[in-house]
Design an enzyme around this catalytic site. Sequence first.
Site, short mmCIF file in Angstrom:
data_model
loop_
_atom_site.label_atom_id
_atom_site.label_comp_id
_atom_site.label_asym_id
_atom_site.label_seq_id
_atom_site.Cartn_x
_atom_site.Cartn_y
_atom_site.Cartn_z
N HIS A 25 3.97 1.28 -4.00
CA HIS A 25 4.25 0.03 -3.27
C HIS A 25 4.99 0.29 -1.96
O HIS A 25 5.37 -0.66 -1.27
CB HIS A 25 5.11 -0.87 -4.18
CG HIS A 25 5.10 -2.33 -3.80
ND1 HIS A 25 3.95 -3.09 -3.83
CD2 HIS A 25 6.08 -3.17 -3.37
CE1 HIS A 25 4.24 -4.34 -3.44
NE2 HIS A 25 5.52 -4.41 -3.16
N SER B 140 3.22 -7.28 0.30
CA SER B 140 3.89 -7.81 -0.88
C SER B 140 4.23 -9.29 -0.69
O SER B 140 3.34 -10.09 -0.48
CB SER B 140 5.12 -6.94 -1.20
OG SER B 140 5.58 -7.18 -2.51
N ASP C 6 1.06 1.32 -8.14
CA ASP C 6 2.09 0.37 -7.72
C ASP C 6 2.75 -0.22 -8.97
O ASP C 6 2.07 -0.86 -9.79
CB ASP C 6 1.41 -0.72 -6.89
CG ASP C 6 2.38 -1.71 -6.27
OD1 ASP C 6 3.41 -2.02 -6.89
OD2 ASP C 6 2.09 -2.18 -5.15
#
Lengths: 278, 278
Positions: A256, A147, A223
């Site tokens: 995620h 991320s 996600d």
Amino acid sequence: MKTISTAKSHGGVQGVYSHASEACACDMTFAVFVPPQAKDGPCPVVWYLSGLTCTHQNVMDKGEYRRLAAEFGLIVVCPDTSPRGESVPDEKDNWQFGCGAGFYLDATQAPFSTNYRMYSYITEELPALIAKEFPADMTRQAIFGHSMGGHGALTIALKDPERFKSCSAFAPITRPMVAGWSRPAFEKYLGTDEAAWRAYDAVALIEDGKRFPEFLVDQGSADGFLEDGLRPWLLDEACKAAGIPLKLNMREGYDHSYFFISTFMDDHLRWHAERLAK
Amino acid sequence: MKTISTAKSHGGVQGVYSHASEACACDMTFAVFVPPQAKDGPCPVVWYLSGLTCTHQNVMDKGEYRRLAAEFGLIVVCPDTSPRGESVPDEKDNWQFGCGAGFYLDATQAPFSTNYRMYSYITEELPALIAKEFPADMTRQAIFGHSMGGHGALTIALKDPERFKSCSAFAPITRPMVAGWSRPAFEKYLGTDEAAWRAYDAVALIEDGKRFPEFLVDQGSADGFLEDGLRPWLLDEACKAAGIPLKLNMREGYDHSYFFISTFMDDHLRWHAERLAK
């Protein structure tokens, strides 16, 4: 450097350490896994940069990297994601800015420019400490992250391709200049002139001529940050236009979280180990 | 049953669920991993019982069981370690008693006997719920655990050898009747008559004639609880005297943490998968 804890794991040692950081003007904590092969000589170093809200600990607890790092003989370094401490300016109720959200850049704007210098920390200060304190072969380094940390890995590799044999990312923020969760942070850290932001944006760096031999990216299709925050297709387009091979794996049904990361951790460690062995 | 969260991981689904428990007279939370093979039919069930202070979450985050559970097609159930809630009697400053320290027994002493019935919960209520709500082949079950949960696994298997194809433990409390951290809890839960304690002590159960086909135990040599709290040699002696094969692996330099457990998780899952396949 102060040792906070060590524990034997998978034949190696998982440690947590702290030191007074000059770059960030505060104490910084980081985790290092040293594999059993370090007994016989220096080992290559894999940098894992974590995402928003994380410390060194999230991936250490949930990333499931030690089994293969021990098999391949990789040192894995997991830094924190920002400066921390009472003297560090922060926005307590904002998880997308301040502590836990350093975005791997050097802030130029007061009051953040004193502490929020994660780019210098990750690219200069911490490598020097790792080289000094651990059995590390600094001629063989790789970098990956998740991320915000995927953004960090991509941008740091693009700006210093000689340092890293390989680079990969889990669900990276590919275009932080324009993503909703990072634009406000960039403005506060770097000011309103967006020209200065391009040095910390993987797509902009590629547009501006930076290159890296190849990338591996895994991205979950479920996600929740995919559409606004991450947008791997922007990286895909930029890589295609620049002739950079990108292996982009869209993973059906994955979110995620570290449940996603740990699932594909083995693939990424294999990717790095193969390239570090050359 | 209420679904708290689900996430895809290693091709399967890691979920967290809660339900109103009759045995414990409170809401109970547990984690279940369902492997990808469950699409094609019921899968065997492996029970993991956690140690003092833990909830369902510790092993879910740090146990590293999903990769091989997905490979072998195992459902992994991770219950909580005690009843919880405002109405549940507790000693807030005592990590060895009350919430987080149910010791997998049915308390007989007030005020604990209303809620602290983890033995009935693990052996009757939760299995019935798992059988009803998940694609579980309840004719193929295995059980393992860590520390207090190793004690739970050993004692539950010894009292119901028909239910389980296999049993193993990481650093189990082998003799809770006499260990410093469990004697006071046993007295509060079960009263002062130590005869009643023997039903919840692996060594005593073996002395009293209970049998199980074989055990696997891994124990770290650098475990700070080894000498007073765990003492695997007492189990070894009891098993030798009873003719129960015990594979006891003393692991040089490992401590009591999940860094130890995750290192040997693969070995234990292989042990169970082999025996569940028969």
